[in-house]
Write a protein that holds these residues in place. Sequence first.
Motif, PDB file in Angstrom:
ATOM      1  N   ALA A   1     -27.837  70.190 -14.629  1.00  0.00           N
ATOM      2  CA  ALA A   1     -28.625  71.106 -15.641  1.00  0.00           C
ATOM      3  C   ALA A   1     -27.605  71.707 -16.611  1.00  0.00           C
ATOM      4  O   ALA A   1     -28.060  71.899 -17.916  1.00  0.00           O
ATOM      5  CB  ALA A   1     -29.628  71.967 -14.842  1.00  0.00           C
ATOM      6  N   ALA A   2     -26.540  72.558 -16.052  1.00  0.00           N
ATOM      7  CA  ALA A   2     -25.804  73.238 -16.579  1.00  0.00           C
ATOM      8  C   ALA A   2     -24.893  72.310 -17.786  1.00  0.00           C
ATOM      9  O   ALA A   2     -24.849  72.467 -18.740  1.00  0.00           O
ATOM     10  CB  ALA A   2     -24.720  73.901 -15.804  1.00  0.00           C
ATOM     11  N   ALA A   3     -24.593  71.106 -17.365  1.00  0.00           N
ATOM     12  CA  ALA A   3     -24.028  69.854 -18.173  1.00  0.00           C
ATOM     13  C   ALA A   3     -25.022  69.660 -19.233  1.00  0.00           C
ATOM     14  O   ALA A   3     -24.246  69.467 -20.351  1.00  0.00           O
ATOM     15  CB  ALA A   3     -23.464  68.912 -17.089  1.00  0.00           C
ATOM     16  N   ALA A   4     -26.115  69.486 -18.972  1.00  0.00           N
ATOM     17  CA  ALA A   4     -26.999  69.047 -19.860  1.00  0.00           C
ATOM     18  C   ALA A   4     -27.245  70.385 -21.061  1.00  0.00           C
ATOM     19  O   ALA A   4     -27.213  69.882 -22.264  1.00  0.00           O
ATOM     20  CB  ALA A   4     -28.566  68.534 -19.186  1.00  0.00           C
ATOM     21  N   GLN A   5     -27.097  71.327 -20.676  1.00  0.00           N
ATOM     22  CA  GLN A   5     -27.408  72.463 -21.548  1.00  0.00           C
ATOM     23  C   GLN A   5     -25.960  72.512 -22.384  1.00  0.00           C
ATOM     24  O   GLN A   5     -26.255  72.890 -23.435  1.00  0.00           O
ATOM     25  CB  GLN A   5     -27.679  74.012 -20.857  1.00  0.00           C
ATOM     26  CG  GLN A   5     -27.870  75.007 -21.480  1.00  0.00           C
ATOM     27  CD  GLN A   5     -29.172  75.009 -22.389  1.00  0.00           C
ATOM     28  OE1 GLN A   5     -30.050  74.178 -21.976  1.00  0.00           O
ATOM     29  NE2 GLN A   5     -29.192  75.516 -23.480  1.00  0.00           N
ATOM     30  N   GLN A   6     -25.108  72.414 -21.757  1.00  0.00           N
ATOM     31  CA  GLN A   6     -23.822  72.526 -22.656  1.00  0.00           C
ATOM     32  C   GLN A   6     -23.735  71.463 -23.542  1.00  0.00           C
ATOM     33  O   GLN A   6     -23.430  71.605 -24.869  1.00  0.00           O
ATOM     34  CB  GLN A   6     -22.592  72.555 -21.779  1.00  0.00           C
ATOM     35  CG  GLN A   6     -22.353  73.526 -21.171  1.00  0.00           C
ATOM     36  CD  GLN A   6     -21.006  73.396 -20.008  1.00  0.00           C
ATOM     37  OE1 GLN A   6     -20.746  72.655 -19.936  1.00  0.00           O
ATOM     38  NE2 GLN A   6     -20.719  74.547 -19.358  1.00  0.00           N
ATOM     39  N   MET A   7     -24.187  70.120 -23.339  1.00  0.00           N
ATOM     40  CA  MET A   7     -24.233  69.121 -24.259  1.00  0.00           C
ATOM     41  C   MET A   7     -25.157  69.457 -25.207  1.00  0.00           C
ATOM     42  O   MET A   7     -24.990  69.023 -26.509  1.00  0.00           O
ATOM     43  CB  MET A   7     -24.342  67.923 -23.137  1.00  0.00           C
ATOM     44  CG  MET A   7     -24.380  66.601 -23.926  1.00  0.00           C
ATOM     45  SD  MET A   7     -22.736  66.349 -24.478  1.00  0.00           S
ATOM     46  CE  MET A   7     -22.393  64.719 -25.084  1.00  0.00           C
ATOM     47  N   ARG A   8     -26.250  70.000 -24.719  1.00  0.00           N
ATOM     48  CA  ARG A   8     -27.506  70.231 -25.869  1.00  0.00           C
ATOM     49  C   ARG A   8     -26.910  71.147 -27.002  1.00  0.00           C
ATOM     50  O   ARG A   8     -27.054  71.026 -28.388  1.00  0.00           O
ATOM     51  CB  ARG A   8     -28.671  70.890 -25.470  1.00  0.00           C
ATOM     52  CG  ARG A   8     -29.468  69.819 -24.770  1.00  0.00           C
ATOM     53  CD  ARG A   8     -30.695  70.451 -24.415  1.00  0.00           C
ATOM     54  NE  ARG A   8     -31.544  69.678 -23.627  1.00  0.00           N
ATOM     55  CZ  ARG A   8     -31.629  70.014 -22.099  1.00  0.00           C
ATOM     56  NH1 ARG A   8     -31.308  70.972 -21.715  1.00  0.00           N
ATOM     57  NH2 ARG A   8     -32.275  69.126 -21.291  1.00  0.00           N
TER      58      ARG A   8
END
Length: 120
Positions: free
Chosen positions: A10-17
């Motif tokens: 989830a953290a990686a997805a947020q950073q990517m967004r």
Amino acid sequence: AKEAALAQKAAAAQQMRALLKERLEKGAASSAMAGADDPGGDAEAVYKREMERQRQKMMDEGSVSDSSESSVYDPLNARNVNKRDRREKKRERKEKEAKEARKEKKRRKKEKKERKKARR
């Protein structure tokens, strides 16, 4: 362990967004400047919007990406599939040969019976 992996994902997805949003804004500003000079700027803007829509779709938590397990080539799995196909073809060939052998046996038996009948 699963919760930690999910939290990390989830953290990686947020950073990517956030990164994609930043790049899109940066790209929108440069495309607006390029659009003033370039008459084909509309096509580029449409293309960038489409790409962003696709990126957002890929980033959504519940969506399935193109890099899912089913679309990734796995040489070991392919080897197993090939082995399974060869075994299946061999089994089918043997069944066909057995069927033909039964037909031939039946035909010979019928001929023998007819010869015996003709001798009488």
